[in-house]
Write a protein that holds these residues in place. Structure first.
Motif, PDB file in Angstrom:
ATOM      1  N   SER A 256       0.804  -1.224   0.000  1.00 28.06           N
ATOM      2  CA  SER A 256       0.000   0.000   0.000  1.00 28.06           C
ATOM      3  C   SER A 256       0.833   1.269   0.000  1.00 28.06           C
ATOM      4  N   GLY A 257       2.126   1.149   0.307  1.00 26.72           N
ATOM      5  CA  GLY A 257       2.990   2.317   0.285  1.00 26.72           C
ATOM      6  C   GLY A 257       3.793   2.392  -0.999  1.00 26.72           C
ATOM      7  N   PRO A 258       4.639   3.420  -1.158  1.00 27.64           N
ATOM      8  CA  PRO A 258       5.527   3.495  -2.329  1.00 27.64           C
ATOM      9  C   PRO A 258       6.443   2.284  -2.368  1.00 27.64           C
ATOM     10  N   GLN A 259       6.803   1.880  -3.578  1.00 31.83           N
ATOM     11  CA  GLN A 259       7.533   0.629  -3.748  1.00 31.83           C
ATOM     12  C   GLN A 259       8.981   0.850  -4.202  1.00 31.83           C
ATOM     13  N   PRO A 260       9.835  -0.150  -3.943  1.00 29.55           N
ATOM     14  CA  PRO A 260      11.241  -0.044  -4.368  1.00 29.55           C
ATOM     15  C   PRO A 260      11.348   0.086  -5.883  1.00 29.55           C
ATOM     16  N   GLU A 261      12.311   0.876  -6.324  1.00 34.97           N
ATOM     17  CA  GLU A 261      12.581   1.001  -7.749  1.00 34.97           C
ATOM     18  C   GLU A 261      13.648   0.002  -8.168  1.00 34.97           C
ATOM     19  N   GLY A 262      13.441  -0.657  -9.297  1.00 34.18           N
ATOM     20  CA  GLY A 262      14.439  -1.557  -9.846  1.00 34.18           C
ATOM     21  C   GLY A 262      14.668  -2.814  -9.036  1.00 34.18           C
ATOM     22  N   SER A 263      13.718  -3.195  -8.203  1.00 40.28           N
ATOM     23  CA  SER A 263      13.855  -4.391  -7.373  1.00 40.28           C
ATOM     24  C   SER A 263      12.947  -5.496  -7.878  1.00 40.28           C
ATOM     25  N   ALA A 264      13.384  -6.727  -7.727  1.00 43.21           N
ATOM     26  CA  ALA A 264      12.548  -7.868  -8.093  1.00 43.21           C
ATOM     27  C   ALA A 264      11.456  -8.115  -7.067  1.00 43.21           C
ATOM     28  N   PHE A 265      11.547  -7.448  -5.920  1.00 48.42           N
ATOM     29  CA  PHE A 265      10.604  -7.676  -4.833  1.00 48.42           C
ATOM     30  C   PHE A 265       9.954  -6.367  -4.409  1.00 48.42           C
ATOM     31  N   GLY A 266       8.712  -6.458  -3.964  1.00 47.92           N
ATOM     32  CA  GLY A 266       8.027  -5.309  -3.412  1.00 47.92           C
ATOM     33  C   GLY A 266       8.238  -5.227  -1.913  1.00 47.92           C
ATOM     34  N   TYR A 267       7.579  -4.250  -1.280  1.00 50.25           N
ATOM     35  CA  TYR A 267       7.727  -4.094   0.167  1.00 50.25           C
ATOM     36  C   TYR A 267       6.376  -3.797   0.804  1.00 50.25           C
ATOM     37  N   GLY A 268       6.135  -4.454   1.918  1.00 50.56           N
ATOM     38  CA  GLY A 268       4.912  -4.240   2.670  1.00 50.56           C
ATOM     39  C   GLY A 268       5.195  -3.416   3.913  1.00 50.56           C
ATOM     40  N   ALA A 269       4.892  -3.976   5.073  1.00 52.05           N
ATOM     41  CA  ALA A 269       5.149  -3.300   6.343  1.00 52.05           C
ATOM     42  C   ALA A 269       6.083  -4.187   7.165  1.00 52.05           C
ATOM     43  N   GLY A 270       7.392  -3.975   6.970  1.00 54.16           N
ATOM     44  CA  GLY A 270       8.383  -4.783   7.678  1.00 54.16           C
ATOM     45  C   GLY A 270       8.654  -6.125   7.033  1.00 54.16           C
TER      46      GLY A 270
ATOM     47  N   PHE B 200       5.081 -13.665   0.868  1.00 53.34           N
ATOM     48  CA  PHE B 200       5.878 -12.564   1.415  1.00 53.34           C
ATOM     49  C   PHE B 200       6.995 -13.149   2.260  1.00 53.34           C
ATOM     50  N   ALA B 201       7.987 -12.324   2.585  1.00 60.87           N
ATOM     51  CA  ALA B 201       9.195 -12.893   3.175  1.00 60.87           C
ATOM     52  C   ALA B 201       9.953 -11.876   4.018  1.00 60.87           C
ATOM     53  N   ALA B 202      10.708 -12.402   4.973  1.00 60.62           N
ATOM     54  CA  ALA B 202      11.687 -11.629   5.731  1.00 60.62           C
ATOM     55  C   ALA B 202      13.053 -11.894   5.109  1.00 60.62           C
ATOM     56  N   PHE B 203      13.771 -10.832   4.781  1.00 61.50           N
ATOM     57  CA  PHE B 203      15.103 -10.942   4.183  1.00 61.50           C
ATOM     58  C   PHE B 203      16.123 -10.343   5.139  1.00 61.50           C
ATOM     59  N   GLY B 204      17.300 -10.975   5.227  1.00 57.77           N
ATOM     60  CA  GLY B 204      18.366 -10.437   6.053  1.00 57.77           C
ATOM     61  C   GLY B 204      19.727 -10.613   5.404  1.00 57.77           C
ATOM     62  N   ASN B 205      20.657  -9.772   5.783  1.00 63.70           N
ATOM     63  CA  ASN B 205      22.021  -9.810   5.276  1.00 63.70           C
ATOM     64  C   ASN B 205      22.617 -11.203   5.416  1.00 63.70           C
ATOM     65  N   ARG B 206      23.531 -11.535   4.522  1.00 63.09           N
ATOM     66  CA  ARG B 206      24.274 -12.789   4.514  1.00 63.09           C
ATOM     67  C   ARG B 206      23.377 -14.004   4.313  1.00 63.09           C
ATOM     68  N   GLY B 207      22.160 -13.765   3.779  1.00 61.13           N
ATOM     69  CA  GLY B 207      21.325 -14.885   3.359  1.00 61.13           C
ATOM     70  C   GLY B 207      20.366 -15.424   4.385  1.00 61.13           C
ATOM     71  N   GLN B 208      19.746 -14.547   5.167  1.00 63.81           N
ATOM     72  CA  GLN B 208      18.713 -14.968   6.118  1.00 63.81           C
ATOM     73  C   GLN B 208      17.342 -14.779   5.459  1.00 63.81           C
TER      74      GLN B 208
END
Length: 454
Positions: A378-392, A407-415
């Motif tokens: 529902s908010g503005p979305q990332p530009e040039g990304s394969a994934f969208g963004y929700g709330a957290g 939907f998914a949680a993403f973290g550095n180093r592959g979480q």
């Protein structure tokens, strides 16, 4: 009586480098050493103390192989050579880890506070005594989890590919787990890790933060449409920033780097309140997407008063996430943009909570419809990304071969924690991917879902 558990020989000079060509370069080189020392102290303290609290072990050698290898420049060239000491209480629990980095300065200290708050890093130059009390010398809690659930058939083949590099050359998987129908149907761990071995979540903590916000909303302690409390007075335009804006990375505040790098907080010992809340506004709130660690820290601060009576550990215990710890800065504020530790099984339970739309064992933990809320673009979305963004949470709604409600949680180093409501599936992948490598979570998700159809 404090006991020295381990001391690494000092193999490098601790004085500041002399090869820098300008005053600024000398300052930057010294600062990098201070950050590297904080990074090392905190990782050694957190990884080892949390593992021991869960009844398993991690060694410094294991940390040097996994967490302290392949990190961002320039810390990667510094961190492993810095000498360290691990100090323990008489009962064997870790009191602190200290890392030397400069002959004229205090070591960087990571102090083990207790089993529910983990370790906190001191400000650069801060003495150990500034904490005001020693670390809690309680004995480690010991828990025994059920045996590993072995995957079979096509799912086992998917797991093979997760570990052999098929989803990213050079990627380093430490754990995978799949839940279906409310149960773990398969899991696997690399040698040296097991179901009770926690790893840092990195930005998966942002999804934990959104969950804590949701719990506060359910209790009536927060409103996502209310001001997040930024700014100094009613006339400050930052008052218009809502909790929803913070969760959706759309506060409109300035970010000096992609992600609003928070090294001063994570490794430098700066506090959340002094560093994350004061950035100026440069766009109307709700109009521009900008991924920023500081926005998540704003969201957590907005509900911080309720976390005094309802700390994260309380929620984790209710969900059976018994190996999850949300750590704090030295002033006691949660660093839930990154600094949490947990296991693959606990992350599977987090995903299960969302499959059940916030219900757990007959109790409503999150508001009705919270799953739809966090997974809505529902908010503005990332530009040039394969994934969208929700709330957290990240959105895989436009990912080929993946159900549109994923939907998914993403973290550095592959979480990764992938939630697929239409398939009643949760997929967890943990890793320690080095800079320059990437695990293809979309490909792994497609492969697992196809395996479950066989």
């Amino acid at each position: 009586m404090r006991k020295l558990a381990l001391a690494a020989a000092a193999t490098v000079a601790l004085s500041s480098p002399s090869i820098a060509q300008s005053p600024q370069e000398r300052l930057d080189a010294l600062y990098d050493r201070a950050l590297a020392a904080g990074y090392k102290a905190l990782f050694l303290c957190s990884a080892i103390s949390h593992a021991e609290a869960n009844g398993t072990t991690r060694s410094p050698e294991s940390l040097h192989r996994w967490e302290l290898t392949g990190i961002q420049a320039p810390l990667d060239d510094i961190v492993r050579e810095l000498p360290y000491e691990i100090l323990r209480h008489a009962n064997g629990t870790i009191e602190r880890v200290q890392v030397s980095w400069d002959d004229e300065q205090e070591p960087r200290y990571a102090v083990h506070l207790d089993n529910d708050k983990g370790c906190a890093i001191n400000p650069i130059g801060g003495a150990f005594e500034m904490y005001g009390r020693p670390a809690n010398p309680v004995a480690s809690r010991r828990r025994t989890d059920p045996p590993v659930v072995e995957a079979s058939g096509a799912l086992a083949s998917s797991f093979d590919k997760a570990f052999d590099g098929s989803f990213g050359e050079g990627s380093r998987t430490t754990a995978v787990l799949v839940r279906s129908g409310g149960e773990v149907i398969g899991e696997r761990y690399v040698e040296g890790f097991d179901p009770m071995t926690p790893q840092r979540t990195w930005s998966v903590a942002k999804s934990l933060a959104a969950t804590l916000v949701g719990a506060a909303v359910q209790r009536g302690d927060a409103d996502v449409n209310a001001s997040a409390g930024l700014g100094y007075s009613r006339g400050d335009p930052r008052r218009a920033i809502t909790l929803d804006h913070a969760l959706r990375m759309s506060t409109g505040r300035y970010s000096d780097t992609p992600g609003n790098r928070t090294d001063p907080i994570y490794w430098g010992g700066a506090g959340v309140r002094e560093r994350a809340l004061q950035w100026p506004l440069i766009a109307k709130p709700g109009t521009v997407y900008r991924y920023a660690n500081n926005d998540t820290l704003v969201a957590v601060q907005a509900v911080s008063a309720s976390l005094q009576d309802h700390p994260p550990a309380q929620l984790f215990a209710k969900l059976g996430m018994n190996h999850t710890v949300a750590e704090i800065d030295w002033r006691g504020q949660y660093v839930l943009s990154s600094q949490a530790w947990t296991t693959a099984r606990d992350l599977g339970r987090l995903g299960q909570l969302y499959l059940q739309d916030g219900m757990w064992e007959g109790e409503r933990i999150l508001p009705e419809g919270w799953t739809d809320y966090v997974s809505s673009p529902s908010g503005p979305q990332p530009e040039g990304s394969a994934f969208g963004y929700g709330a957290g949470w990240w959105l895989m709604n436009a990912t080929d071969g993946v159900p549109s409600d994923t939907f998914a949680a993403f973290g550095n180093r592959g979480q990764y924690v992938v939630v697929v409501p239409s398939r009643d599936v949760v997929i967890v992948r943990r890793g320690e991917d080095m800079v320059g490598t990437r695990f293809d979570i979309a490909g792994f998700t497609r492969d697992v879902l196809a395996a479950l159809e066989d």
